[in-house]
Motif scaffolding. Sequence first.
Motif: not given
Length: 715
Positions: A546-549, A554, A574, A551, A558
């Motif tokens: 969920a913190d991936s670069e 991410r 988020r 998108q 999320t």
Amino acid sequence: MIDNFEGLDRVDWPSMGHAYGSAEEVPLWLEQMASPDADVRTSAFSRFYGAVHHQGDVYACTAASLPFLLALANDPQAPDRGAVLRLLLSIGSAALERDPDGVYWSPSGDASTPYADVVPQMRERVGDFVRHAADPDPQVRQAALPALGLFLDDADQAFALLRERLAAESGTVERLLVIETAAALARRLPGAFGPVTAWLEALAADAAPDADIRLAALVHRSACAPEVVDTAIAPKAIELLQQLTPEPAPPGEAEADAPPADCGQCTCADAPVGPEPDQGVPPRLAAAFADLDRHGRIHAPTTALLTILHGVLDSRIPERTALLTAQLRSQDRATRYDAVAMAKDLIGSWRGDHGGLVRLLADCLLPQDPYTAAEAAATLGQLPAALTEPAREALAALVEAHGPTAWTTPHPLLRRAHQEAVTALARLGDERALPGLLTALDTDTDAWRAIQACGYLPQASGELLPRLSRRLADADTSREGPWSDRGPLVAALRRLGDPAAVPALTAAVAVSVRDEQWQGAAAALRALARFGTGAASALETVRPLADSEDQDLRLAATEALWSLERDPVDAVPRLITLLDTYKEQRAADVLGRIGAPAATALPHLRQMLQAGDKWTRMHAAAAIYDIGGPAEATVVLPVLLKVWEQNDSTANHVLECLERMGPAAAPALPRIHAELALARRSGGFFKTVEQDEALQRAAQTVIDRLQPGPPSPPC
């Protein structure tokens, strides 16, 4: 032969461009068209069509080639004069369709004026085409005849020549081409319209000409003025079509054992073992090319005429259905085969009760005719289950007649027929498809096709899920992409809906992340989200993503986090951050699913209502309603209706929201009624039949809720 190319070296070919760059190779291709070697000629024509006349385009170098092509066509010693003339007519026809004053640009940046560069040349040399139309070689005559309708500007002369040609010709192809050319002449020159259409009417009504000539005259006369076609045309066409139908084979003669004439296929009984596929070509890609090869293949001489007639009838669905009924019931296998594609086009383009056509397609599912059966089964497999239902038992009968081992038979016609029937039956959720699917998965024969169908049999998850999970674990991650099996495997596991798939999907996420296959990881995450809190065991794998670069990754992580643990405190911030990315539409959808706990996103979503992109406004409006409830209806409804008016491709999404709005959707009723009143399927070229059927169901659901009354008939 060299005289044909006098001056070829004086043309500045390198200064011109075609679809793939410089035209410097064009003179070589022109010379090779005159080669005594057939392979060299074939290659030259192919290269010319592919680059100089790419997809019908006409460049400066195309126009510069005309004098040399004309000279080659005029040389009685030249080989393939018919091919040269067909190329000339193709170029000339394409130029006629261009703006007479328009300037067009090639991919290499060269300007051309196709109409001005080509059409005058063709008209100046129309006398050559007149001579070629009477050439002893039928291939030359066939290629040259259309020029009389397209480039000869003396209406009386052109019409007289065409009548002479009809009297002189004995071949069916040439006679039908004469009538087609006469109709083109009538549409192009006002002075020819009256005489030609009267002649066509007389031919159609005269009992003396053969039925094919009368049918051609009837169809082309109608195409000249479709606005005045009466209701008698379909019955007349059906009567003539029946006259053309050969007598049925005597009992005991299996005429269905062989494919239709000129189909390029061998009989099922004598079919050779298919060649081993190229190991470097993904099986689905190879199958896609095979489908392209079949697309547009014509077997019956009446098919082109009937295609035109269907175009003339257009929205007159009962008449078209009656015509297709005659085609699909024809004793001629070639006519039946070609009618399958026409039925698919009608069902795919127009709304209505198509149960009769589906039952006729089911009648084509004959074990002794795998060539036609495969095409019918493939068509049925592309329709939504509600439409295919009348064909269920016929599909099952075909599957059971062959037995599950037919999935792996070396006979290509039988194999395709069986596989298409199995997958169509599986899409109906019918467990009788299971033995064929298991054979595919266990033998790894065309397993890609079975994988796509497995998800429709959740009742067989106990047998399918272990096999699919093993395949997903063993899948080659280096081949991620549209032809990889990983995506279809994930989709099948998601559709099966069995929580036992969670470990396999969790492992797929981890492997994809390890190999930096972000799209694959996102797809597996979205599949995990399908299981909700039942996939909580995957949280340890999901949470860091969920913190991936990336998108997309991410957002998928999320979305999965929310589904797996239902914690809006973590998910909503988020998702609000993702509203500032290109993933804003899907992020809005997830916020809408969260509902009232996502209220902190409302200010940002309201800003999105001012976006220029219609889809963004629509997704934002739906999310606002889902979060804010009926209090937001006065803001949301005008946006939804405006977006729908501007782009009917949004209709399904808009109606899904209107379903949720309940009484607040009442002002949308006029628009909904207008949508259901449309005869043509809605939503543009890329909307599927299944999507349009879903649209109609959603629209009717809203109407039934807001205007209670007698139960509505099923859409």
